[in-house]
Design a protein around this motif. Sequence first.
Motif, mmCIF file in Angstrom:
data_model
loop_
_atom_site.group_PDB
_atom_site.id
_atom_site.type_symbol
_atom_site.label_atom_id
_atom_site.label_comp_id
_atom_site.label_asym_id
_atom_site.label_seq_id
_atom_site.Cartn_x
_atom_site.Cartn_y
_atom_site.Cartn_z
ATOM 1 N N LEU B 53 0.837 -1.203 0.000
ATOM 2 C CA LEU B 53 0.000 0.000 0.000
ATOM 3 C C LEU B 53 0.871 1.252 0.000
ATOM 4 O O LEU B 53 0.611 2.197 -0.745
ATOM 5 C CB LEU B 53 -0.936 -0.011 1.210
ATOM 6 N N ILE B 96 -10.560 5.088 11.454
ATOM 7 C CA ILE B 96 -9.923 4.976 10.136
ATOM 8 C C ILE B 96 -10.225 6.213 9.301
ATOM 9 O O ILE B 96 -9.347 6.794 8.666
ATOM 10 C CB ILE B 96 -10.400 3.692 9.413
ATOM 11 N N LEU B 100 -7.606 8.753 7.638
ATOM 12 C CA LEU B 100 -7.583 9.066 6.205
ATOM 13 C C LEU B 100 -7.738 10.566 5.971
ATOM 14 O O LEU B 100 -7.059 11.150 5.119
ATOM 15 C CB LEU B 100 -8.686 8.295 5.475
ATOM 16 N N SER B 168 -6.219 -8.460 5.116
ATOM 17 C CA SER B 168 -5.279 -7.415 4.678
ATOM 18 C C SER B 168 -4.878 -7.628 3.219
ATOM 19 O O SER B 168 -4.742 -6.685 2.451
ATOM 20 C CB SER B 168 -4.047 -7.391 5.583
ATOM 21 N N ILE B 171 -7.597 -6.409 1.057
ATOM 22 C CA ILE B 171 -7.571 -4.943 0.953
ATOM 23 C C ILE B 171 -6.547 -4.526 -0.094
ATOM 24 O O ILE B 171 -6.798 -3.703 -0.986
ATOM 25 C CB ILE B 171 -7.238 -4.303 2.322
ATOM 26 N N CYS B 223 -2.661 6.231 0.973
ATOM 27 C CA CYS B 223 -2.138 4.859 0.943
ATOM 28 C C CYS B 223 -1.232 4.604 2.142
ATOM 29 O O CYS B 223 -1.232 3.509 2.711
ATOM 30 C CB CYS B 223 -1.365 4.626 -0.364
ATOM 31 N N LEU B 226 -3.368 3.848 5.097
ATOM 32 C CA LEU B 226 -3.878 2.470 5.043
ATOM 33 C C LEU B 226 -2.775 1.475 5.405
ATOM 34 O O LEU B 226 -3.003 0.493 6.111
ATOM 35 C CB LEU B 226 -4.412 2.166 3.637
#
Lengths: 504, 334
Positions: B53, B96, B100, B168, B171, B223, B226
Motif C-alpha cells: 500500500l 480509520i 484518512l 489485509s 484490501i 495509501c 492504510l
Amino acid sequence: MATPVLTASDVSKRFGPVQALRGVDFHVGPGEVHALLGINGAGKSTFIKILSGIIQKDGGTLTVAGREVHFRTPEDAIRAGIATVQQHPELVADMSGLDNIFLGRETAGRGLFARIDRAGLEARAEALLARFAVPLDLRQEVGQMSAVEREAVAILQALAVDGIRVLILDEPTSTLTEVEREDLFALMNQLKTRGISIIYITHQLEEVFAIADSFSVFRAGTCVARMSVAEARESRVSLAELMLGEAVGDVFPPKAGAPAGEALLELEGLGRPHEFTDITLQARRGEILGIFGLVGSGCDELSKTIFGALPAARGTIRVHGREVALRSPRAALDAGIFLVPGDRRSEGLALSRPALFNVPLANLRRASGGFWALRRGRLRRDAQELTRQVALHPPSLTTPASGFSGGNQQKIVLAKGLYSQADIYIFVEPTVGVDIGARAKIYAQMRALARTAAVVVISSDCDEVHGVADRTVALHKGRLVAPAARGFSRDDLLMAGIMGEVAA
Amino acid sequence: MSRLNDHFRGAARVLGFVALVLGVGAVFALIEPRFLSHASLNGIARHMAANGLAALGLTFVVIVRKFDLSIAGIAAFAAMSMGALIAAGLPLWAAIMGGLALGAVLGAVSGIAISYFELPDIVTTIAVGSICGGLAFLYTGGRSIFQNFFQSGITDLNDARLLGLGVSLWILLAVYAAAWFVMSRTRTGMAFYATGENPIAAHFSGIATRRFVALAYVLCALCTVLAVLLILAESGNAETNKGANLMMPAYAGVFLGAAVMGGTSVVATFGGILLITMLLDGFALMGVPYYYSDGVVSLILLGGVIAFSDSLREWITGLGLLRPRAARKSENRA
C-alpha cells in the motif's frame, strides 16, 4: 587563391535510414568569411557538427592546413584550430564575462584545488581585447549583457584558445537587432584581418552580401554550389532558388480558390507589455493567415496568448463572434483553438510515449466517449486513421515519439490536433527541423485543414509564411505591420518583418 | 506486427519477473525450509499488504516525476492519531476515517506547496515528514497506545480470513485493482502519465497538471495511512516508530518494479513489492537483523536498476565503440 585552411572532401553521414550528408566538398581560405546557406534539413547543422567534432563523419576526409584530421571529440577540433560558437551560446548568466571566457581553462594547474591566477586571467583577457577591440566590460555579469555582448563573449571564449584559425558561427544574428548586427559584423571584420576564417551560418540572405566573401549552398545533404559573392552579384543568381532547388513550386500547395468564410478568431487591440501591442487580426474559415516575425518580435508570446498559456494584458479575443476569456490552454481547447507549438519536443509531445498515447492527449473526453474509462478500441482505430491521414512514417502507433524524425514528430502533433477537433489551428514555426519531403506534407495538411477551419501560421521563415498563407501580415518588435492591399509580396513581407515598414 | 511485438516484449518481461520471484523463493527455500511454511507465507502476505500500500502511494508520486520523503513521518502521525481515536472509544471505522482525513490534509499540504507554489519536492516532503514525526509525540509523549485496541476489532484486519486469504491481502488486492483500472484504463490515468512525461506538453494539451501533482501526494498519503493501519492491526498497539520501516521497501518496490517492467506502473510496483517483501521476510527468517537486510535489499535495488537501465546496456553492448554523449544526443535530434 591561397591554400585553404580547411577542406572537406566527399564527406558523408547517415543517421539510421536518413542519409544526412552525401559527398560534401567544401573549403575555406585563410581570412575568408564564408556563409553556409541551406534550408532546414539541408545538412548544414550535421556538417557543422562534424567540423566541430560533436559527431563523426562516416566517410570522406577533412584536412586542416593541408594535413588530414580525425575529430573524435570537440576538444580534437579545438586543438586543430576550429572553434564553434553555437546558435544559443551556453554561458553562465550569473558569472562575469571574464569568468565565462576562461571557464574550465582558468588555470594551467591540475586538480580540484589548483590556484586560479586572477591577475593572469585579467592579463590574458586584456590581451584578447587588445587583439579584438570590442567595446565590452568583461567584469559585467553575462546575464546583464545585451545579446550582441553575449555573442562577443562567446566568440572571445572560442578564441581564448591559442591557435584558432577557423571560427564557426551558427546563426549568430537570429536574436540580434539591426544595430547589434552591425556591431557583430565589425567584430567579424576584425577577426578577418587577423587571418581568422569564419564559417557563418545564416538564414538572412541579405547578410550574405553584406559580410561574406563567398558562400556555399547546401541542399538535400550535399553542397550544390560554391561561389564568391562577387561572382554571385555579377551573374545575379538567386540564393533562394539555389537553396530550394527545383522544389520551389512543389513545396507549397495551391492557395485557397474560394473566398474566405466567416471570422472564427478575432483579436482586437491585444497586447502584453514589452512583448506586443495593439494586435488586431481576424482569422477566417477557409483561409490560411500568415504572420511573419523574427525571433523576439513577439510572435511566440502572441501565439501563447491566443492559446491561453499567457494572460493578455489588453484587448479582447473573440471566437465565433463571442468574446472569450482564455485563462488556460484548457479554456482555449474548449473554445476550439489548437496550438501546434514552436518547440514540439518540449511543448508538444511526451517523447518517450508512442503516438497512441500522444494523439488523444488534447481531447481525453473524446478518447473516453464522455465517460471516465477509455474506449480503447475506438481510440486505436481513430489514432490509426489519423496517423494514416498525416502520412506518419513509419506508420507505428507504438514506437516512442523520440524514435521519429523531426518531420514525423510534427505529424504526430498534427494528428493530435486533428483528434482534438478544433476549428482554429495555430502553427508556430511548423517546419523547423523538418525535412523537405515532410514539409510539403505538413503544408498540404494545413491547406486541407483550412477548408473547414481557420489556420494561422506564425513563423520566422519568410518564404514559408509567404508560400503557404493566403493573407500575410508581419510582426515587428511587437507591432503589427499590415499591408494596404490583400497581401504582401514576398520581398515586401521580408521588409515589413525585418524593418517594420510597409513598402510604398 | 509491431503490436504483436509489443505484446511479446511485455510478456517476456512478465515471464522474466516470474522467473526472478521463483528463483528467489527457491534459494530461500533451500537455505531455510521454513520459508515455505504456512506461517511464513502468511507473514509475507501480511507484510506485503502493508508495504504494497505504501509503495502504491509512492507510485503515483513517481509517475508525476516527484519524490515523497514524508511517508515515514505521515505514517507515524497517522498511527498515533488513529490510536488515540481508538483509545478515546470511537468506533474503528471512525478512527480509520479520521486517519484518512488527516492523511488527505497532510498530502494536500505537500502537494499544493509543491505544485501550486513550486517548492522543491524533496525539501518540502522532508519538512512535512519531520513535522509529522514530531506531532506523533503529541498524544502520549511517545508512549505506546493500546487501550480499546482489542475491543475495537482492529486486529481482525490482520487475523480474519476470507476465502482462505487474510483480510489485509484482500484490501491490498482491491486497492491495487482499483488503482490499476484508474491508471491504465481511464483518462485520469492518461493525465497522470502525461503530467509526468512532459508537464509543459500536458499543460498545452489542456491537462490540469498542477492538480494531478497535488492529487498524487494526497493519494500517497492516503495509501500510507492504510499501510500503517495494517501495521497497527498486526501489532495491536500504536507507537511512534510504526511507520519507520515503510519508506525503504516502498522506494525499493517502485524502482525495482519499474526497472524490471520497463516503466513505473501499478503492475510494476506490485511485482516489485512482492519481490522486496519476499527478500525482507526471507532474511528475517534466516535471523538476519533488519538493519542488515535493509542494506541487502538496497543493494539489490541498486543492482536491479543498473541491470535494467538503458544506458548501461548500451554501454555493455557498445564496448569498444563508445561514442561521446553529445553525439548520441544530437543523433536523437536529427
